[in-house]
Design a protein around this motif. Structure first.
Motif, PDB file in Angstrom:
ATOM      1  N   PRO A  80      30.726  53.167  36.460  1.00 27.89           N
ATOM      2  CA  PRO A  80      31.478  54.403  36.684  1.00 27.89           C
ATOM      3  C   PRO A  80      31.123  55.044  38.023  1.00 27.89           C
ATOM      4  CG  PRO A  80      30.682  54.323  34.435  1.00 27.89           C
ATOM      5  CD  PRO A  80      30.065  53.161  35.141  1.00 27.89           C
ATOM      6  N   LEU A  81      32.108  55.697  38.612  1.00 29.93           N
ATOM      7  CA  LEU A  81      31.931  56.283  39.943  1.00 29.93           C
ATOM      8  C   LEU A  81      30.827  57.329  39.951  1.00 29.93           C
ATOM      9  CD1 LEU A  81      33.082  56.157  42.798  1.00 29.93           C
ATOM     10  CD2 LEU A  81      34.721  57.933  42.134  1.00 29.93           C
ATOM     11  N   ARG A 129      39.316  50.982  41.274  1.00 32.73           N
ATOM     12  CA  ARG A 129      39.772  52.323  41.649  1.00 32.73           C
ATOM     13  C   ARG A 129      40.629  52.941  40.564  1.00 32.73           C
ATOM     14  NH1 ARG A 129      42.871  51.515  46.995  1.00 32.73           N
ATOM     15  NH2 ARG A 129      43.492  53.660  46.504  1.00 32.73           N
ATOM     16  N   LEU A 130      41.440  52.123  39.902  1.00 31.18           N
ATOM     17  CA  LEU A 130      42.311  52.645  38.849  1.00 31.18           C
ATOM     18  C   LEU A 130      41.520  53.176  37.669  1.00 31.18           C
ATOM     19  CD1 LEU A 130      45.071  49.872  38.884  1.00 31.18           C
ATOM     20  CD2 LEU A 130      45.127  52.120  39.977  1.00 31.18           C
ATOM     21  N   LEU A 131      40.288  52.673  37.481  1.00 35.59           N
ATOM     22  CA  LEU A 131      39.446  53.112  36.361  1.00 35.59           C
ATOM     23  C   LEU A 131      38.262  53.952  36.826  1.00 35.59           C
ATOM     24  CD1 LEU A 131      39.353  49.901  34.123  1.00 35.59           C
ATOM     25  CD2 LEU A 131      40.819  51.917  33.913  1.00 35.59           C
ATOM     26  N   SER A 132      38.313  54.462  38.066  1.00 37.81           N
ATOM     27  CA  SER A 132      37.236  55.321  38.611  1.00 37.81           C
ATOM     28  C   SER A 132      35.884  54.644  38.503  1.00 37.81           C
ATOM     29  CB  SER A 132      37.218  56.676  37.890  1.00 37.81           C
ATOM     30  OG  SER A 132      38.428  57.367  38.084  1.00 37.81           O
ATOM     31  N   ALA A 133      35.814  53.423  39.009  1.00 33.35           N
ATOM     32  CA  ALA A 133      34.567  52.665  39.018  1.00 33.35           C
ATOM     33  C   ALA A 133      34.317  52.144  40.428  1.00 33.35           C
ATOM     34  CB  ALA A 133      34.615  51.505  38.018  1.00 33.35           C
ATOM     35  N   ALA A 134      33.105  51.642  40.666  1.00 34.76           N
ATOM     36  CA  ALA A 134      32.734  51.182  42.004  1.00 34.76           C
ATOM     37  C   ALA A 134      31.501  50.302  41.918  1.00 34.76           C
ATOM     38  CB  ALA A 134      32.479  52.369  42.930  1.00 34.76           C
ATOM     39  N   ARG A 135      31.256  49.576  43.016  1.00 30.92           N
ATOM     40  CA  ARG A 135      30.010  48.843  43.214  1.00 30.92           C
ATOM     41  C   ARG A 135      29.271  49.474  44.386  1.00 30.92           C
ATOM     42  NH1 ARG A 135      33.191  43.826  42.320  1.00 30.92           N
ATOM     43  NH2 ARG A 135      33.431  43.737  44.585  1.00 30.92           N
ATOM     44  N   LEU A 136      27.960  49.232  44.446  1.00 25.88           N
ATOM     45  CA  LEU A 136      27.139  49.868  45.467  1.00 25.88           C
ATOM     46  C   LEU A 136      26.245  48.826  46.121  1.00 25.88           C
ATOM     47  CD1 LEU A 136      26.606  52.735  46.599  1.00 25.88           C
ATOM     48  CD2 LEU A 136      24.647  52.875  45.051  1.00 25.88           C
ATOM     49  N   ASN A 137      26.285  48.781  47.450  1.00 24.61           N
ATOM     50  CA  ASN A 137      25.449  47.882  48.234  1.00 24.61           C
ATOM     51  C   ASN A 137      24.508  48.690  49.116  1.00 24.61           C
ATOM     52  OD1 ASN A 137      26.757  45.616  47.192  1.00 24.61           O
ATOM     53  ND2 ASN A 137      28.275  45.617  48.823  1.00 24.61           N
ATOM     54  N   LEU A 138      23.351  48.112  49.373  1.00 23.57           N
ATOM     55  CA  LEU A 138      22.354  48.753  50.220  1.00 23.57           C
ATOM     56  C   LEU A 138      22.486  48.244  51.645  1.00 23.57           C
ATOM     57  CD1 LEU A 138      19.802  50.609  50.274  1.00 23.57           C
ATOM     58  CD2 LEU A 138      18.452  48.527  49.962  1.00 23.57           C
ATOM     59  N   LEU A 139      22.426  49.152  52.611  1.00 26.95           N
ATOM     60  CA  LEU A 139      22.375  48.790  54.022  1.00 26.95           C
ATOM     61  C   LEU A 139      20.934  48.954  54.493  1.00 26.95           C
ATOM     62  CD1 LEU A 139      25.580  50.591  55.391  1.00 26.95           C
ATOM     63  CD2 LEU A 139      25.341  48.242  54.593  1.00 26.95           C
ATOM     64  N   THR A 193      31.837  50.229  47.354  1.00 32.24           N
ATOM     65  CA  THR A 193      32.969  49.306  47.366  1.00 32.24           C
ATOM     66  C   THR A 193      33.799  49.503  46.111  1.00 32.24           C
ATOM     67  OG1 THR A 193      31.649  47.699  48.592  1.00 32.24           O
ATOM     68  CG2 THR A 193      33.645  46.899  47.554  1.00 32.24           C
ATOM     69  N   ARG A 194      35.137  49.680  46.308  1.00 34.18           N
ATOM     70  CA  ARG A 194      36.024  49.923  45.178  1.00 34.18           C
ATOM     71  C   ARG A 194      37.277  49.060  45.296  1.00 34.18           C
ATOM     72  NH1 ARG A 194      37.300  56.052  44.354  1.00 34.18           N
ATOM     73  NH2 ARG A 194      37.745  55.253  42.267  1.00 34.18           N
ATOM     74  N   PRO A 195      37.254  47.844  44.748  1.00 32.63           N
ATOM     75  CA  PRO A 195      38.497  47.059  44.689  1.00 32.63           C
ATOM     76  C   PRO A 195      39.564  47.809  43.900  1.00 32.63           C
ATOM     77  CG  PRO A 195      36.571  45.705  44.170  1.00 32.63           C
ATOM     78  CD  PRO A 195      36.104  47.120  44.200  1.00 32.63           C
ATOM     79  N   LEU A 196      40.812  47.463  44.142  1.00 35.27           N
ATOM     80  CA  LEU A 196      41.924  48.204  43.554  1.00 35.27           C
ATOM     81  C   LEU A 196      41.831  48.326  42.035  1.00 35.27           C
ATOM     82  CD1 LEU A 196      44.504  49.694  44.213  1.00 35.27           C
ATOM     83  CD2 LEU A 196      45.757  47.530  44.076  1.00 35.27           C
ATOM     84  N   ARG A 226      32.407  46.349  30.687  1.00 37.69           N
ATOM     85  CA  ARG A 226      33.866  46.438  30.585  1.00 37.69           C
ATOM     86  C   ARG A 226      34.537  46.349  31.946  1.00 37.69           C
ATOM     87  NH1 ARG A 226      31.964  51.756  29.827  1.00 37.69           N
ATOM     88  NH2 ARG A 226      32.922  53.357  31.173  1.00 37.69           N
ATOM     89  N   TYR A 227      33.774  46.588  33.023  1.00 33.65           N
ATOM     90  CA  TYR A 227      34.352  46.487  34.363  1.00 33.65           C
ATOM     91  C   TYR A 227      34.247  45.074  34.934  1.00 33.65           C
ATOM     92  CZ  TYR A 227      33.901  51.568  34.126  1.00 33.65           C
ATOM     93  OH  TYR A 227      33.982  52.881  33.738  1.00 33.65           O
ATOM     94  N   ALA A 228      33.466  44.220  34.307  1.00 33.06           N
ATOM     95  CA  ALA A 228      33.243  42.882  34.862  1.00 33.06           C
ATOM     96  C   ALA A 228      34.533  42.068  35.004  1.00 33.06           C
ATOM     97  CB  ALA A 228      32.221  42.129  34.014  1.00 33.06           C
ATOM     98  N   PRO A 229      35.463  42.106  34.023  1.00 37.17           N
ATOM     99  CA  PRO A 229      36.686  41.304  34.196  1.00 37.17           C
ATOM    100  C   PRO A 229      37.620  41.821  35.278  1.00 37.17           C
ATOM    101  CG  PRO A 229      36.277  41.760  31.866  1.00 37.17           C
ATOM    102  CD  PRO A 229      35.372  42.659  32.660  1.00 37.17           C
ATOM    103  N   LEU A 230      37.398  43.037  35.791  1.00 33.58           N
ATOM    104  CA  LEU A 230      38.314  43.629  36.771  1.00 33.58           C
ATOM    105  C   LEU A 230      37.906  43.296  38.199  1.00 33.58           C
ATOM    106  CD1 LEU A 230      38.729  47.130  35.104  1.00 33.58           C
ATOM    107  CD2 LEU A 230      40.197  45.125  34.879  1.00 33.58           C
ATOM    108  N   THR A 231      37.437  42.097  38.426  1.00 34.12           N
ATOM    109  CA  THR A 231      37.014  41.680  39.754  1.00 34.12           C
ATOM    110  C   THR A 231      37.669  40.350  40.093  1.00 34.12           C
ATOM    111  OG1 THR A 231      35.070  40.524  38.885  1.00 34.12           O
ATOM    112  CG2 THR A 231      34.787  42.837  39.493  1.00 34.12           C
TER     113      THR A 231
END
Length: 528
Positions: A349-350, A317-327, A311-314, A198-203
């Motif tokens: 989800p965050l 952020r409105l739906l309390s979700a995020a992506r995670l990258n490895l360093l 990483t949280r694009p706007l 459900r978060y895929a279209p919000l990018t």
């Protein structure tokens, strides 16, 4: 063609891998010649589809394009046959070697102790023929193309798995009596959840996909010399849109474009993250597997992990979700075959992102949730208000004025663009200021910034190799600076923007005690 011996075959049997010194020179699999032309399949589908759908409009121009396409496929196959005949590779005790090229010979050699990661990928054609590609990561940030990397494209999947295991030094464990120990099972850290779709279209991918479809379709029709004005179906659609009220026509077109974007984002999500799992392997590495048509597998030794980036694009952020990258050292960035190997999870989800952060860093809880971030001085807010309320409206008015001067836009759009940008600039500037923060939490440096895309970086303090401080003229007048922590992971730097000078120097000294002391202490009398 002769059949090659497996990569790790040994006189003692297939289950007894030989010493790397015994490895002979190996060749790529001959099936990779067919795999090499697989990239032509993608353009072929819309090309043949357009020719079939518009066969009544097809002319000599379209036939020339089709013939040229067939010639390109033949040339590509011949090029890959030469690459197959001239490419050899092997692993020795101390290095990985690759020789390739006919007219321009390329010899690559990477010390084994410099290997940071081994990424395995297989597109649908690879999988159809039982092949895979392996990219060896060394942690270098200077590679500008695939010619600067060591990539083996076209070896069997069994060879690829053994090649990766040997590079990461995953030797078999033994019991005290010398007998082979039972292999330990990997510890699962994350699994695919289809509710994340459900978060895929919000990018940005959603809107970029619509633009790509419209632009690609227009270019394809232009390449084939076809004009939609000559199509009866296109004329009927245009006549209908012209006959209905303008608001309804705009709504229909917008809904169609949004439907295309949403459908494309869901398809992309399913293809990229099908079968996703993240595991901690007993030998001390993180292993990520994902992909439906193109299978991707990334293994990173845990000793190479430097931190994570949330990483949280706007919209997320409105739906309390995020992506995670490895360093981590050696992961690199995007390439033609390996798409964003550092991404640990899709938009989710965050709470899930925080949990995976803690698991990856082997902590009881995420440093992001535990760190008490310190805000930045008020001059940092003034800098953002100036950019958001003065500079951005001026740029928007200039662009609108250029459009009005050329002709497509009316002159009132100049004032409208300036007023709208100014109205949005203040709240966005305040949000950007509130997003600034930094802290030292245990073994980690935590840095947060951004508004349209808010990023929070968690970096191990022992992976910081140095600090750099820079000041622009406005920053000097405001008593601010941009402090950069240099590291070997990710993009090679973590920036703390618009921090107070004294506070920034104190943070740097606390993160690496003693490093900045000679620059902070006043000179003694003995120094003169």
């Amino acid at each position: 063609m002769s059949t090659r011996t497996p990569l790790l075959d040994a006189p003692g049997g297939p289950d007894m891998p030989p010493s790397p010194a015994e490895q002979a020179w190996q060749r790529l699999h001959p099936r990779m010649i067919v795999v090499s032309v697989s990239w032509l399949v993608g353009p072929a589908v819309p090309l043949l589809g357009a020719i079939f759908a518009a066969r009544d409009l097809l002319n000599a121009h379209g036939l020339i394009v089709l013939g040229s396409y067939i010639v390109v496929a033949g040339v590509q196959a011949g090029h890959e046959w030469v690459r197959y005949r001239t490419t050899r590779f092997r692993i020795t005790d101390g290095k990985v070697e690759l020789h390739s090229g006919l007219f321009f010979r390329t010899d690559k050699s990477i010390p084994r102790d410099r290997v940071r990661s081994a990424d395995l990928t297989a597109n649908p054609v690879h999988r159809l023929f039982g092949l895979a590609a392996v990219k060896v990561g060394t942690g270098e940030h200077t590679a500008r193309s695939e010619d600067d990397e060591l990539v083996l494209d076209g070896i069997s999947r069994e060879q690829a798995l053994q090649f990766r295991a040997l590079l990461l030094s995953r030797s078999g464990a033994t019991n005290p009596d010398g007998s082979a120990a039972s292999p330990a099972l990997p510890v699962p850290l994350a699994r695919m959840r289809w509710s994340w779709a459900r978060y895929a279209p919000l990018t940005v991918t959603t809107f970029a996909g619509v633009l790509a479809v419209v632009t690609g379709g227009s270019k394809l029709l232009d390449t084939l010399g076809l004009d939609l004005a000559d199509s009866g179906t296109a004329r009927d659609v245009w006549d209908w849109l012209s006959s209905v009220p303008l608001a309804l026509a705009v709504a229909v077109v917008t809904a169609a474009l949004l439907a295309i974007g949403v459908a494309g984002s869901l398809v992309t999500f399913a293809e990229a993250w099908y079968g996703y799992r993240l595991e901690r392997e007993p030998e001390g590495s993180l292993h990520l597997v994902r992909g439906l048509l193109t299978s991707r597998s990334v293994s990173v030794a845990e000793r190479r992990i430097c931190g994570v980036e949330l990483t949280r694009p706007l919209p997320l952020r409105l739906l309390s979700a995020a992506r995670l990258n490895l360093l981590a050292t050696g992961l690199g960035g995007h390439s033609a075959r390996f798409s964003n190997p550092a991404q640990l999870m899709p938009a989710a989800p965050l709470d899930s992102a925080h949990r995976i952060t803690a698991d990856v860093l082997d902590e009881t809880s995420s440093p992001i949730t535990q760190a008490a971030l310190r805000g930045h001085p008020r001059p940092a807010l003034r800098r953002r208000l100036v950019r958001g309320c003065l500079l951005a409206p001026a740029v928007a008015a200039a662009l609108a004025g250029a459009g009005a001067a050329i002709g497509p836009l009316p002159w009132w759009t100049v004032a409208a663009a300036a007023l709208l940008t100014a109205a949005c600039g203040a709240p966005l500037a305040w949000d950007a200021y509130r997003g600034l923060g930094h802290a030292l939490h245990g073994d980690y440096l935590v840095v947060r910034q951004g508004t349209f895309v808010r990023r929070t970086v968690v970096l191990r303090r022992d992976r910081i190799v140095g600090w750099t401080g820079r000041q622009s003229y406005p920053q000097r007048r405001a008593g601010l600076c941009t402090l950069t922590a240099t590291t070997a992971a990710g993009k090679g730097a973590v920036r703390i923007r618009d921090v107070g000078i004294a506070e920034g120097l104190g943070l740097a000294d606390a993160a690496l005690p003693g490093l900045l002391r000679p620059f902070c202490d006043p000179p003694s009398a003995e120094d003169h």
